[in-house]
Structures are given as structure tokens and as C-alpha cells.
Design a protein around this motif. Structure first.
Motif, short mmCIF file in Angstrom:
data_model
loop_
_atom_site.label_atom_id
_atom_site.label_comp_id
_atom_site.label_asym_id
_atom_site.label_seq_id
_atom_site.Cartn_x
_atom_site.Cartn_y
_atom_site.Cartn_z
N SER A 1 0.84 -1.20 0.00
CA SER A 1 0.00 0.00 0.00
C SER A 1 0.87 1.25 0.00
O SER A 1 1.87 1.34 0.71
N GLN A 2 0.50 2.23 -0.81
CA GLN A 2 1.20 3.51 -0.84
C GLN A 2 0.46 4.56 -0.03
O GLN A 2 0.87 5.72 0.00
N ARG A 3 -0.63 4.17 0.59
CA ARG A 3 -1.45 5.16 1.28
C ARG A 3 -1.87 4.65 2.66
O ARG A 3 -3.06 4.54 2.96
N VAL A 4 -0.86 4.35 3.49
CA VAL A 4 -1.16 3.89 4.84
C VAL A 4 -1.52 5.09 5.70
O VAL A 4 -0.79 6.08 5.74
N ASP A 5 -2.63 5.00 6.37
CA ASP A 5 -3.20 6.13 7.09
C ASP A 5 -3.58 5.68 8.50
O ASP A 5 -3.66 4.49 8.80
N LEU A 6 -3.82 6.66 9.34
CA LEU A 6 -4.34 6.39 10.67
C LEU A 6 -5.82 6.71 10.70
O LEU A 6 -6.35 7.37 9.80
N GLU A 7 -6.52 6.24 11.74
CA GLU A 7 -7.84 6.76 12.06
C GLU A 7 -7.94 6.91 13.57
O GLU A 7 -7.80 5.94 14.32
N LEU A 8 -8.19 8.12 13.99
CA LEU A 8 -8.30 8.46 15.42
C LEU A 8 -9.68 8.09 15.92
O LEU A 8 -10.68 8.70 15.53
N GLU A 9 -9.74 7.07 16.78
CA GLU A 9 -11.04 6.63 17.31
C GLU A 9 -10.94 6.37 18.81
O GLU A 9 -9.86 6.23 19.36
N LEU A 10 -12.10 6.28 19.41
CA LEU A 10 -12.19 5.71 20.75
C LEU A 10 -12.66 4.28 20.63
O LEU A 10 -13.45 3.94 19.73
N GLY A 11 -12.18 3.42 21.52
CA GLY A 11 -12.71 2.07 21.63
C GLY A 11 -13.66 2.01 22.81
O GLY A 11 -13.49 2.72 23.80
N ILE A 12 -14.69 1.18 22.71
CA ILE A 12 -15.69 1.02 23.78
C ILE A 12 -15.71 -0.45 24.17
O ILE A 12 -15.99 -1.32 23.32
N TRP A 13 -15.42 -0.74 25.42
CA TRP A 13 -15.39 -2.14 25.89
C TRP A 13 -16.76 -2.56 26.42
O TRP A 13 -17.32 -1.90 27.29
N VAL A 14 -17.25 -3.66 25.92
CA VAL A 14 -18.53 -4.20 26.39
C VAL A 14 -18.31 -4.97 27.70
O VAL A 14 -17.39 -5.77 27.80
#
Lengths: 431, 431
Positions: free
Chosen positions: A199-212
Motif C-alpha cells: 500500500s502507498q497510502r497507509v493512514d491512521l484513524e483516530l477513534e475511541l474504543g468502547i469495551w462491552v
């Protein structure tokens, strides 16, 4: 429920916890750690120390619900702990707060339960049965929608349905796991055929995780009014994304290889109890938007379903590290930009009868601000790679290069006095 | 690898297995069962009996790899068994075939390992870490594409990418689980706003399930030439779908509530060893279609990556059952209509580094014939509900009504002599 565990004046006899930016005595997040080469077991972060819940469970200092919770948390995963009624988890947290408070008579014994975090390895807090990624960051949905569907950026269902999809549980790792640049198919719009390669377009995504926490039986939806009891806590989540793979593969069933090569989370479950003083109304639903349908509507949730959390993204290139330069902050966002609450996600997920299990994980979706200051992906920040950003070394970036280290940070701050954090959520990209 | 376990002349001293349409001695599928109220453990179907692998493991009649495999399979899930090298699974199957063969000297002892299947409860064969649903039935993709996107039925990526998406693992159940009609949002094209309520378009999807044996490490793709060693066997899979929910929610990230209320599978892992005589070239890729990319290309797989399996769908309404009428066959399809092989699915799934774990499950996607005789969903059979089908009672159906029982069947038939089957895969819809 605000109680003495939230008292900002409370300090700990674990001195390094006082004024600690992430793990003061008001936080007490749960995780799984190994001291040295020992077996994994549950622990609680306090300053730069980790309290061993296996030792706590074996001690006479705990009783009743708190002891039952500690015994469950002494295992190599927190699944049994998360399966307990929320009241048991809360009892353990209250007892630990008392035992760790400055002046506690039991300090001598409790001190023997502590390890220096630096000598420990962190693991996934739970065996994650299923991972679901929502899409609740409306400004991200708009920004990405503009790039993928200029005429139709926000689809008609967005303000009615808490859009989500099933993600890959097996490839979730805690902070520090290396980010191997994935191979995959991609096709430039003008190319005749796709090609296969890194891949030439590795990106991040800023998220929160929610634990069940506690789950539900198949066919038994969780009403929104009860949803909060099923949410154990939050973490940071980086939903690494290969944008070139994604663009070619995602129709008609959604992203697959573009996302399943790795998801990085911060190792601690920051409990909803620790975050109780930081609940706010979800701010992202403007006046005039459709009222959430009945199964997604709850007055308490409307008033306090959101979280006042500051979120940041830091980037450091190899060259920057070699020159001794600090990481640069490339984004400054906040959880208030989510369109749907965690409780709405639980209610929606189970509305058709789908069962959740203790230790399941949700991602919120990428959280971006309406302006450029806090977008949660490079796809947005660089306008799909068209506008590179410039770093202190003079290097430019559209997407991530080998050697780049990407870190998320999250904090709840109480009037400058106490700051509750999530711990690290970072990874270095390798070719 | 064809050996004596495939000898069509071989019979068993378990008399009911001889001529059994599903579980003759040439099949020997693995599953998890409880005799009466006892604890779940691994078993093997032989005729209408189930051989207890916990008893086999404790016996002196097994040794070496076969014993190790039986010990692993004696647990309450087959995950440890599936994690073994394929050679160990094969050794156990060979040994059981010998022990069950007519004339076996050990018949007296082995007889004590058998239970009548009718007195047993079947469970999921494994704890399913992740479930991935592919979309490899090209005629289904075309049929559905025509309804959802008349101008663009088969997307440009279809013949290059084995399209798949992550499904929900928690809501997979073995045959017999009731199908509760899910609630959800739906919106008629001409309606102003969506409504929430029970789905009016509950449908089936006729699929095969593929059980993953040994997994791979994160970042270590499985080359297509090695993929078959990672595939333990097959089952039938009904990916129940709520079409009205799906139409409203699926953009842009794919189906969610429309699919995650239940997935039903047949309880037995029919091994790739048992199916070895039924391997064929995948027939669905016509001349002139693009050659699969290198990472999806293997000569052996091209020659014999498919399965000669007959697949059927049966429907029985409450009224039909009350009148003593047999179920009607509404579809007659075959696994040869898949566009991608199981090995190509494994190679693609791991190409970007995603890790598979023993006991992971793939669905192939709905398998339809090019004509109406064998479409794998009511969506196709009734043209999106526009052309109802008429049943022997005079009742008509577009989608499933409460009380309807839907059953899948699958068979490999060797020149009319031996038939290998999957066992039941059925469920009754409840309001």
C-alpha cells in the motif's frame, strides 16, 4: 454516580500518581500485564506502577463483591471480570481507591502488590469475541464522503442509523505492535487493470474504543436505558487504513484488507466510573436534525451520553527522532464531535437481536472536528494526498512512510487539577 | 490424496452407516456433541451414531498422531484439534476409518464409544474467533447487483478481488436455532422518513461454510500453494438476511443488522479429506475473464480447487406441515458456481497480513445458478418480492413468514454409490 473515588483532592500514598497526567488515583483503569516473564494477569494502573489483581484477590483486604471482582480479574484475560454485574466492578474500584488513598492503614501490604510499569509487558485486556467499528464521527463521514462521493457526501441514512460494520478481531493489538505495510490490490482510476503490492497510502484513524461489559442473549435487545450498564470503559483506537486498497475493494460490502492488517488500542480500560465526572451532552447533533428514533432515545443519554475527552494525534518521522526533535501534533480533536453516543451504539447493535459478549469491542469511527485543526486521518488532512503537510525537518507527508511513528493521546481534564489519560496508543510503520 | 478411507467398497460394522446418505464410513465428519445432559465433547458421525472422541482418546486403540488429535478433539470445542497440523487430523481420520471398517477386530471396544445421534445435542464445533463472509457466488452477485444497481450490476473489482467482509461471530448457531424476526430501521423509497419494526423481508442465503484449521501469524500471509493445509473442512451455512433493513443501512459500509441477528450452520465439519474425491476445477470463471493475479494463482488450485457438491433449499410452511405435506425444494444449486476457490479466499484474506486462527469460519457467499432453478435467496427467486412463488397448499411467498421452516442440504455423490452429506441446516422463523 459521583462518589469519593472522584474527589479531586484525594491523593495516593503512591507518590508518583499524584499529579500524574494519566493515572492518578481518580483513574484506576484495568488491564492485563506480565511482570517480567511471568504469566499475564489483571492489573490496575496507578501512577507509573501497576497493581497486581492476582495478589489483591489472594489477600484478606478484599471482601464481598470487590473480592469476587478481583478474583475474576486475576485471570489472563478480563472477560470473566467484564461479565460481572457493573456493581461488582464498581465495588472493586472503590475498594482499590480506598486502599491506595494517602493515609490508608493497609499501604504496607498493598505496596507488595505493585510493579514498576516499565518492567511489565501489556497485553490485550480481553479476548475480543467480536469487534464492531461504527462511523459516528460526522465530520469525518462528511470529509470522506466528499472525496468518495462528491455529489452525495453524507448518505441519507446517516442521521437515522448509527452506521457500523463488523471489523476483524484477530488483528487487534495493544500499543507498540509494529505496523507492517500491507500488500493488496489497488487500481488507479485511469489504469486498465489493478496491480498488487505494498500500500502507498497507509493512514491512521483516530477513534475511541468502547469495551462491552455484560452481554445479552441472542434475540434479547438491550434497551437504551440499560445500555450504560453494559459499557465497561473506553480506550484509544487507531484503525490503521490502507486507502488505496480501500478505494478499490470497498464496493459493495465495505472495507476488508484495507483495515484488517492491524488495529492498535491503548492497553487500559478506562472505566465509565472514572469518566463519570466528564459526561456531557453529545454536542454534534445540530438543531433541526431528525430526532433519534425511540429505540435510540433516552433522556439521560441525551443529557449526558457524551464524554468530555481531548484527543490528539502525534507524528514523528525517523529523521525527526534522529535529530532529537519531538513528535509534532497533527490533530487536536475531541470526543464531543461524535454524532451517536456509546449507549445508542449498544441499543442499535442489539436492536435486531444480535448478542454482545463481555470483552467485545466497538470503535466509534474516526473523530474529526468541523475544521482542519482536528481531523482524524491523513486522508482528510491532506485532502486525499493532494496537499502534503510539512514537518519541522522540512520533510513532507501525504500518507505514512516507513519509519514514521504515529501516536494517539486522550485526556479528560478537570479544571486543570486532575487529568485522566488512556496510556499510549502508538506504532511505527515498517516496510 | 486418495487412500483407503475413500474406497467406495468399504463398509462399516455400524450397519446403519452403509448406504447412509450423509454419514457413511467414507465421510467421518467432526463435530461437538453432548450425550444427554453430559458435557460437550468432540465426536464423529457414523450413520445415525456419534463416536465419542473423549472415549477414543482415553483408549489404547489409538497411538501417535491419531491419539494426539483425539485428545485435542476430546475438548468442548475443536479449536485445539483444528490448530494441529493437517497430518494429525488425517491420521485420526484414517485410524477411525480402520476401526469402524467391517471386520475390524476392535469393533467390540469401539462399540462402547457410540451414542445414538437422536439422544445427543449438537453444539458449535469451535469457538469462532472471526467469521468472514465472501461474495464468491457470481450469479448471486449479478442477480442482486441488477436489483440494487441496474446500470452497474457487477462492480469492476469483482473479477479481480475475492470480495468479502467481516461478519458477526457471536450470532452463529447450529441447525435448529429459532430464527427470530429482527427489528430494525427500514425506509420505502418513497417514504419521507424511516420506520422501526419487525423486518418484512426475512430471507435465506444458501452458502457453504469453510472451517479454518491451522492459522497464521499477523503479517505472515499464507501463499496460495499452502492454503489447502489451512482448510479443515466445510459445512452448510444460511446467512439469514433482512432485506428491508439491508437496503436502508448498507451504504457505505456494508450490511450490519440485516445479517447479524443469526447465521445458521450445519453442525459437522465435513473434512477436505472426505471431500478429496470430489474436487473439480472451479467452473464459474468463463474464458476471457481476467487471469487471477499471481497471489491468487496456483496450478493445482486451478485444476482442482472446486468441490462437486449438490446444494438444495427446502421450504415448509406451518400449513404444509399441518396438512402432512413434505417440504418443497425451492432451489437446486451446486458449489461449482463459485467464482473463487477456498484456497483463493485464504490467500486473499491473509495477503495484507491479517491473521487467521484455528476455528475461524468463512462463508462463501450465496451460491446461485445462472438460471432460476438454483438461486440461493428469495430476493432472487421472487425478483425482489415482485413475483411470489406458489406452494402446494396454494399459499404464496415472497419472503419468509412466521412458521416457515427453511432447510439447506448438501451432498457429494460418487456415481450413485456413496453419498456424503452435511447433516441438517434448518430453522423456523418466529415473529
Amino acid at each position: 454516580m459521583i462518589d469519593e473515588t472522584h474527589d479531586y483532592a484525594r491523593t495516593s500514598w503512591v507518590e508518583c500518581a499524584n499529579g500524574h497526567g494519566e493515572f492518578p488515583i481518580q483513574n484506576l483503569p484495568f488491564g492485563v500485564f506480565s511482570p517480567g516473564q511471568e504469566r499475564p494477569r489483571g492489573g490496575v494502573a496507578i501512577g507509573d506502577q501497576i497493581l497486581d489483581l492476582a495478589k489483591a484477590a489472594a489477600s484478606a483486604l478484599l471482601a464481598g463483591e470487590a473480592k469476587i471482582a478481583a478474583e475474576a480479574a486475576a485471570a489472563a484475560t478480563l472477560n470473566s471480570f467484564l461479565a460481572l454485574p457493573a456493581a461488582a466492578r464498581r465495588a472493586l474500584r472503590r475498594r482499590l481507591s480506598d486502599l491506595l488513598a494517602a493515609g490508608a492503614a493497609e499501604a504496607g501490604e498493598v505496596k507488595t502488590w505493585l510493579y514498576s510499569a516499565r518492567d511489565c509487558t501489556m497485553h490485550l485486556p480481553a479476548s475480543i469475541g467480536d469487534y464492531t467499528d461504527f462511523y459516528a464521527g460526522i465530520h469525518h463521514a462528511l470529509n470522506v464522503g466528499k472525496q468518495f462521493r462528491p455529489d452525495n457526501p453524507l448518505l441519507p441514512n446517516y442521521k437515522h442509523v448509527p452506521i457500523g460494520y463488523h471489523g476483524r478481531a484477530s488483528s487487534i493489538r495493544v500499543s507498540g505492535a509494529e505496523v507492517r505495510r500491507p500488500n493488496g490490490q489497488r487500481k488507479a482510476p485511469d489504469a486498465e487493470a489493478p496491480t498488487f503490492g505494498p500500500s502507498q497510502r497507509v493512514d491512521l484513524e483516530l477513534e475511541l474504543g468502547i469495551w462491552v461489559g455484560q452481554g445479552n442473549e441472542l434475540g434479547q435487545p438491550i434497551p437504551i436505558g440499560e445500555a450504560s450498564d453494559h459499557i465497561a470503559g473506553l480506550c484509544l483506537l487507531n484503525d490503521w487504513s490502507a486507502r488505496d486498497l480501500q478505494a478499490w475493494e470497498y464496493q459493495p460490502l465495505g472495507p476488508f484488507l484495507a483495515k484488517n492488517f492491524l488495529t492498535t488500542i491503548s492497553p487500559w480500560i478506562v472505566t465509565t466510573e472514572a469518566l463519570a465526572p466528564f459526561r456531557i451532552a453529545q454536542a454534534a447533533r445540530p438543531e433541526g436534525d431528525p430526532r433519534p428514533m425511540d429505540y435510540l432515545w433516552d433522556e439521560t443519554d441525551q443529557a449526558s451520553g457524551g464524554f468530555a475527552l481531548e484527543l490528539e494525534v502525534f507524528l514523528s518521522t525517523r529523521q525527526m527522532r534522529e535529530q532529537g526533535l519531538p513528535a509534532v501534533r497533527i490533530s487536536q480533536s475531541a470526543a464531543s464531535h461524535l454524532y451517536w453516543t456509546a449507549a445508542q451504539m449498544v441499543a442499535h447493535h442489539t436492536a435486531g437481536g444480535c448478542d454482545l459478549r463481555p470483552g467485545d469491542l466497538f470503535g466509534t469511527g474516526t473523530i474529526s472536528t468541523p475544521d482542519d485543526r482536528g481531523v482524524g486521518s491523513l486522508l482528510e488532512l491532506t485532502r486525499g494526498g493532494a496537499q502534503p503537510i510539512t514537518l519541522p525537518t522540512g520533510e513532507t507527508r501525504t500518507f505514512l512512510q516507513d519509519g514514521d511513528e504515529l501516536s494517539l493521546a486522550g485526556h479528560a481534564r478537570a479544571e486543570g487539577r486532575v487529568s485522566i489519560g488512556f496510556g499510549p496508543c502508538s506504532g511505527i510503520v515498517r516496510g
